[in-house]
Write a protein that holds these residues in place. Structure first.
Motif, mmCIF file in Angstrom:
data_model
loop_
_atom_site.group_PDB
_atom_site.id
_atom_site.type_symbol
_atom_site.label_atom_id
_atom_site.label_comp_id
_atom_site.label_asym_id
_atom_site.label_seq_id
_atom_site.Cartn_x
_atom_site.Cartn_y
_atom_site.Cartn_z
ATOM 1 N N HIS A 117 -8.588 -24.237 3.064
ATOM 2 C CA HIS A 117 -9.430 -24.806 4.115
ATOM 3 C C HIS A 117 -9.284 -23.992 5.407
ATOM 4 O O HIS A 117 -10.130 -24.064 6.287
ATOM 5 N N TRP A 118 -8.199 -23.229 5.496
ATOM 6 C CA TRP A 118 -7.948 -22.361 6.654
ATOM 7 C C TRP A 118 -7.837 -20.912 6.167
ATOM 8 O O TRP A 118 -7.577 -20.663 4.990
ATOM 9 N N PRO A 119 -7.996 -19.948 7.050
ATOM 10 C CA PRO A 119 -7.707 -18.561 6.653
ATOM 11 C C PRO A 119 -6.239 -18.412 6.235
ATOM 12 O O PRO A 119 -5.354 -19.036 6.829
ATOM 13 N N ILE A 120 -6.016 -17.599 5.219
ATOM 14 C CA ILE A 120 -4.657 -17.307 4.756
ATOM 15 C C ILE A 120 -4.221 -15.989 5.395
ATOM 16 O O ILE A 120 -4.840 -14.947 5.165
ATOM 17 N N ILE A 121 -3.184 -16.057 6.212
ATOM 18 C CA ILE A 121 -2.681 -14.869 6.914
ATOM 19 C C ILE A 121 -1.628 -14.206 6.022
ATOM 20 O O ILE A 121 -0.618 -14.829 5.682
ATOM 21 N N THR A 122 -1.892 -12.970 5.625
ATOM 22 C CA THR A 122 -1.022 -12.306 4.648
ATOM 23 C C THR A 122 -0.591 -10.920 5.123
ATOM 24 O O THR A 122 -1.066 -10.411 6.143
ATOM 25 N N TYR A 123 0.279 -10.335 4.316
ATOM 26 C CA TYR A 123 0.633 -8.924 4.482
ATOM 27 C C TYR A 123 -0.618 -8.075 4.224
ATOM 28 O O TYR A 123 -1.631 -8.569 3.742
ATOM 29 N N ALA A 124 -0.540 -6.795 4.536
ATOM 30 C CA ALA A 124 -1.684 -5.889 4.390
ATOM 31 C C ALA A 124 -2.181 -5.858 2.941
ATOM 32 O O ALA A 124 -1.439 -6.146 1.996
ATOM 33 N N ARG A 125 -3.444 -5.474 2.775
ATOM 34 C CA ARG A 125 -4.073 -5.496 1.455
ATOM 35 C C ARG A 125 -3.462 -4.514 0.463
ATOM 36 O O ARG A 125 -3.635 -4.669 -0.747
ATOM 37 N N ASN A 126 -2.763 -3.492 0.943
ATOM 38 C CA ASN A 126 -2.168 -2.513 0.022
ATOM 39 C C ASN A 126 -0.720 -2.856 -0.318
ATOM 40 O O ASN A 126 0.053 -1.987 -0.687
ATOM 41 N N THR A 127 -0.347 -4.151 -0.189
ATOM 42 C CA THR A 127 1.025 -4.570 -0.494
ATOM 43 C C THR A 127 1.052 -5.510 -1.693
ATOM 44 O O THR A 127 0.064 -6.193 -1.993
ATOM 45 N N SER A 128 2.197 -5.578 -2.355
ATOM 46 C CA SER A 128 2.336 -6.474 -3.507
ATOM 47 C C SER A 128 2.265 -7.951 -3.116
ATOM 48 O O SER A 128 1.681 -8.748 -3.868
ATOM 49 N N PRO A 129 2.808 -8.399 -1.961
ATOM 50 C CA PRO A 129 2.658 -9.825 -1.604
ATOM 51 C C PRO A 129 1.201 -10.235 -1.465
ATOM 52 O O PRO A 129 0.811 -11.330 -1.894
ATOM 53 N N TYR A 130 0.378 -9.365 -0.868
ATOM 54 C CA TYR A 130 -1.046 -9.700 -0.722
ATOM 55 C C TYR A 130 -1.688 -9.893 -2.092
ATOM 56 O O TYR A 130 -2.398 -10.883 -2.328
ATOM 57 N N TYR A 136 -6.842 -13.196 6.027
ATOM 58 C CA TYR A 136 -6.676 -12.388 7.229
ATOM 59 C C TYR A 136 -5.418 -11.543 7.012
ATOM 60 O O TYR A 136 -4.303 -12.025 7.206
ATOM 61 N N SER A 137 -5.612 -10.331 6.545
ATOM 62 C CA SER A 137 -4.458 -9.470 6.243
ATOM 63 C C SER A 137 -4.122 -8.620 7.460
ATOM 64 O O SER A 137 -5.011 -8.162 8.182
ATOM 65 N N ALA A 138 -2.831 -8.419 7.680
ATOM 66 C CA ALA A 138 -2.381 -7.645 8.844
ATOM 67 C C ALA A 138 -1.233 -6.737 8.450
ATOM 68 O O ALA A 138 -0.317 -7.152 7.732
ATOM 69 N N SER A 139 -1.291 -5.491 8.914
ATOM 70 C CA SER A 139 -0.198 -4.555 8.640
ATOM 71 C C SER A 139 0.975 -4.781 9.581
ATOM 72 O O SER A 139 2.063 -4.262 9.359
ATOM 73 N N SER A 140 0.758 -5.563 10.641
ATOM 74 C CA SER A 140 1.803 -5.855 11.623
ATOM 75 C C SER A 140 2.340 -7.265 11.409
ATOM 76 O O SER A 140 1.594 -8.253 11.455
#
Length: 297
Positions: free
Chosen positions: A186-199, A217-221
């Motif tokens: 229901h909300w955006p999922i804030i994750t690690y960057a798209r080129n990571t295994s957790p994402y 919402y993926s972020a490298s930071s």
């Protein structure tokens, strides 16, 4: 008679495949590199490299002599270290590190280097694992502290620690029915960057178990992810260790749920050819630093 500088030059040209790259690595000029090799070949009375336009390669004799040159350099480093203890290890140590480690035991690690290897300068590169791996294999960094293993020839890769991931959100986010992880969409999922295994692990889970589209919402930071979560933008997936202050200040809360991703597993990786005593000794300290952090946490 040949000297250690000539052997060092021979070894680095062999591994980097370029006189220019060897000159840059050894902080000298290309003419100086060429002179050292010419003198070494004259002393040995044998060519060590084939020189073609734009490329070089080892001769058969060069390939035969390379492991002996590496062993001589390693023995010289150890001889010097035994004579002078930590005084012998000096230079610039280039450390590539994942941001999670910056938020956890990196201060302990740098403190241990200062205490045990006082003549080392440290150059830090904070980046995603995929980039750190590339930089290590290109020999642009000496040590990589990153997610997962690096399974490559001539790479030493050892497990250091792991951190469990937790779902966290601002107290302002309505928590009704949040126990089911699928309801997080229901909300955006804030994750690690798209080129990571957790994402990729989180993306696979929501694709498999959720019937409605999920916004990521993926972020490298890592700092950016924490800030977004604190601001109530969405629900984030983070290690508890990096949000200690946010939990203490009540700007983030851990959400208990029916599914969480696998823990983040971190390793130390470095190239073992040519053998470098500076790298080996600095790598040993990562385990002590992680243990110190665990004891203080």
């Amino acid at each position: 008679m040949f000297n250690l500088k000539q052997l060092e030059t021979f070894v680095w040209i062999a591994h980097l495949g370029s006189f220019r790259k060897a000159a840059k690595h050894l902080c000298t000029t290309q003419p100086a590199i060429s002179t050292r090799i010419a003198n070494l070949e004259e002393t040995l009375n044998v060519p060590l490299f084939f020189r073609d336009t734009g490329s070089i390669s080892l001769t058969a004799k060069g390939r035969e002599l390379l492991p002996f040159a590496e062993k001589l350099l390693s023995n010289a480093d150890q001889f010097h270290a035994l004579a002078n203890n930590s005084e012998a290890i000096s230079g610039i140590l280039r450390v590539g590190v994942s941001e999670t480690i910056v938020h956890t035991w990196l201060p302990q690690y740098l403190s241990l280097i200062h205490q045990n290897l006082p003549h080392l300068e440290v150059e830090l590169i904070v980046d995603a694992t995929i980039n750190l791996r590339k930089e290590l294999l290109a020999r642009n960094i000496d040590i990589a502290i990153l997610l997962g293993d690096v399974v490559e020839p001539n790479v030493v890769s050892q497990y250091i620690c792991d951190y469990s991931l937790h779902w966290v959100a601002s107290p302002t986010i309505q928590r009704t029915s949040l126990h089911a992880t699928t309801n997080f969409s229901h909300w955006p999922i804030i994750t690690y960057a798209r080129n990571t295994s957790p994402y990729h692990e989180v993306e696979r889970y929501f694709k498999k178990h959720n019937n409605q589209p999920t916004r990521f919402y993926s972020a490298s930071s890592l700092s950016a992810s924490i800030r977004l979560a604190e601001s109530g933008v969405g629900i984030a997936m983070l290690p508890k260790e990096v949000i200690v202050e946010a939990l203490k200040n009540n700007t983030l809360k851990i959400i208990e749920s029916d599914w969480t991703p696998n823990p983040l597993q971190f390793s130390i990786a470095y190239l073992d050819t040519p053998i470098n005593l500076m790298t080996i000794e600095a790598a040993k300290l990562t385990f002590e630093a992680a243990e110190q952090y665990q004891t203080l946490s």
